[in-house]
Write an enzyme that holds these catalytic residues in place. Structure first.
Site, short mmCIF file in Angstrom:
data_model
loop_
_atom_site.label_atom_id
_atom_site.label_comp_id
_atom_site.label_asym_id
_atom_site.label_seq_id
_atom_site.Cartn_x
_atom_site.Cartn_y
_atom_site.Cartn_z
N SER A 6 0.84 -1.19 0.00
CA SER A 6 0.00 0.00 0.00
C SER A 6 0.88 1.24 0.00
O SER A 6 2.10 1.14 -0.06
CB SER A 6 -0.89 0.00 1.25
N LYS A 7 0.21 2.38 0.13
CA LYS A 7 0.93 3.67 0.10
C LYS A 7 2.06 3.73 1.12
O LYS A 7 3.05 4.43 0.92
CB LYS A 7 -0.06 4.81 0.39
N ARG A 8 1.89 3.00 2.22
CA ARG A 8 2.96 3.08 3.23
C ARG A 8 4.25 2.47 2.74
O ARG A 8 5.31 2.64 3.33
CB ARG A 8 2.53 2.45 4.56
N HIS A 9 4.18 1.73 1.61
CA HIS A 9 5.41 1.21 1.01
C HIS A 9 5.94 2.16 -0.07
O HIS A 9 6.74 1.76 -0.90
CB HIS A 9 5.15 -0.18 0.40
N GLY A 10 5.44 3.39 -0.08
CA GLY A 10 5.84 4.34 -1.13
C GLY A 10 4.73 4.40 -2.16
O GLY A 10 3.65 3.84 -1.95
#
Ligand code: GLU
Length: 477
Positions: free
Chosen positions: A252-256
């Site tokens: 998800s976004k937390r991985h970039g």
């Protein structure tokens, strides 16, 4: 079975996530393999979050990947329209049918009431689900609430029982209807809920196989129940394993930025992304990492899809991308790089097409993305900015003498040819009695600001005499 028909059904509430791009690709490969049709359907019933801009971007991304569809909002087809916001009358008709058959009912519960029930159930350790308050509301009450203009949703009546699905990836999965509860099929603003519009369209569009992400597995029993209530035959379902980050959390976004757009913008080639995605959760066999689209189609089978999650490995993607960059035809690579050069702010004034093509050829082994290559080309145009290692080399004793000698010897060359490097370095070597690293490192550091990089002979050709002298002069002073 009739002709295979599959679909990709994105909700245009954001850019295309890399996981959804894989779903689209798997549907495409499945359709091609079986000689079936691939449909694009835009699921934009969520009016607040859906944006035309995202629809356009998603379509762009799919086209860029080379996944062409047979029917879709832009192309039409026998089951047009293919945008759910244009199919409201169809959903209204189907909902009336369910109301008439007693398979759905109006629910006047307010958001606050529903939230209270939900919290109570959680506190009691029960699975949160609708408690059925309006299920058997006397028609007279329902009528009077409506006359008063009380907002209402429409809920599907879920009867006790078990729904069993033979999932094409996961095998037999069964769901206890008791845990589902009567769910909303029409929101209070009159729009059809996702679960409802999705299965109605799959049924009407004669979709034979629903291939989608694992996150939709829990929707499947609801959709099968709706489909049966409307006397449709449900499609077959295949749920693809989730894609996880290296920390094993869903990607998800937390991985970039994991949108396809961002990979495209960083300069991943579509061949690399298609290959990488095709292998995410599916094995084509030992050593078969780099395949053409035809080979991917040929080798595709849902039987080969792993049921456990796939981990997104950027190093592998970079390796694949490097391969496609190195093997890309020079003119094509030059064309692809131009945009990245412009974005990197590289001033190409005075550089002809041949120079760019040569530069691309010299640096193409140096980075795994086009954006990375553009940065390398930049070094041939902009002033040298030594990195820490090059800086250390330039400060070593004896370096200045070596650079000075190189400068003087290069000045004697009428122009830079493929033989210049050897000839000049032989002369410097003889003059100063230095060899090996002590001879070559100062030159590389002074000319490129790096201690590693492409072959020096090629670097020299690219820079040309004037620029070489300029850079060496600067390093000396
Ligand atoms: N609109 C849904 C999504 O974007 C599609 C689900 C499905 O493929 O059935 O997740």
């Amino acid at each position: 079975m009739g002709k295979v028909r599959v679909r990709f059904a994105p909700s245009p509430t954001g850019y295309l996530h890399i996981g959804n791009a894989r779903t689209a690709l798997f549907n495409y490969l499945f359709a091609k393999k079986s000689g079936g049709a691939f449909i694009l359907r835009i699921e934009d019933t969520d009016r607040e979050r859906s944006k035309k801009e995202f629809e356009d971007e998603i379509i762009n991304d799919l086209r860029w990947l080379g996944l062409d569809w047979n029917e879709g909002p832009d192309k039409g087809g026998i089951f047009t329209p293919y945008r759910q916001s244009e199919r409201q009358d169809i959903y209204d008709h189907m909902i009336s049918q369910l109301l008439g058959d007693g398979k759905a009912y109006k629910c006047f519960c307010t958001e606050d009431e529903l939230e209270r029930i939900r919290l109570q159930q959680i506190a009691n350790g029960e699975p949160p689900r609708y408690n059925g308050k309006c299920r058997d509301l006397a028609p007279l009450f329902a009528r009077s609430y409506e006359v008063q203009g009380k907002p209402h949703t429409i809920r599907f009546r879920v009867e006790a029982g078990i729904v069993e699905v033979e999932d094409l990836v996961k095998g037999m999965v069964s769901f206890d209807c008791d845990k589902i509860g009567d769910f909303v099929i029409r929101r209070s603003d009159g729009t059809a809920a996702f679960n409802f519009a999705n299965i109605v369209d799959d049924s009407l569009m004669r979709v034979t196989h629903v291939i989608r992400g694992d996150d939709h597995l829990s929707n499947t029993p609801r959709q099968i129940l709706i489909s049966e209530a409307l006397r449709f035959i449900p499609p077959e379902f295949g749920h693809l394993p989730l894609i996880l980050g290296t920390d094993r959390a869903p990607l998800s976004k937390r991985h970039g930025d994991v949108s396809l757009k961002s990979f495209r913008e960083r300069g991943y080639l579509k061949e690399a992304l298609v290959n990488y995605l095709a292998h995410l959760g599916l094995s084509y066999g030992e050593g078969r990492d780099l395949l053409s689209m035809d080979e991917l189609i040929d080798g595709f089978s849902l039987d080969r899809v792993a049921s456990s999650p796939a981990v997104f490995d950027i190093d592998k993607l970079n390796w694949i991308n490097s391969h496609y960059i190195r093997n890309c035809e020079p003119r094509k690579l030059r064309g692809l790089l131009l945009l990245h050069l412009v974005k990197a702010g590289v001033n190409l004034a005075g550089k002809g097409e041949d120079w760019i093509e040569d530069a691309v050829d010299v640096v193409k082994g140096e980075a795994s993305t086009l954006a990375g290559l553009a940065e390398h080309i930049k070094m041939f145009i902009e002033e040298v900015q030594p990195d820490s290692e090059a800086h250390a080399v330039l400060k070593e004793t004896g370096t200045t003498e070596v650079i000075k000698a190189f400068k003087e010897e290069f000045e004697k060359e009428s122009s830079i040819t493929p033989g210049s490097y050897k000839a000049v370095s032989e002369r410097v070597k003889a003059r100063l009695a230095v060899k090996g690293k002590a001879l070559f490192m100062p030159l590389r550091a002074a000319l490129t600001g790096r201690t590693k990089g492409p072959e020096m002979e090629k670097v020299l050709m690219l820079l040309g005499k004037e620029e070489i002298i300029k850079r060496l002069q600067k390093a000396v002073s």
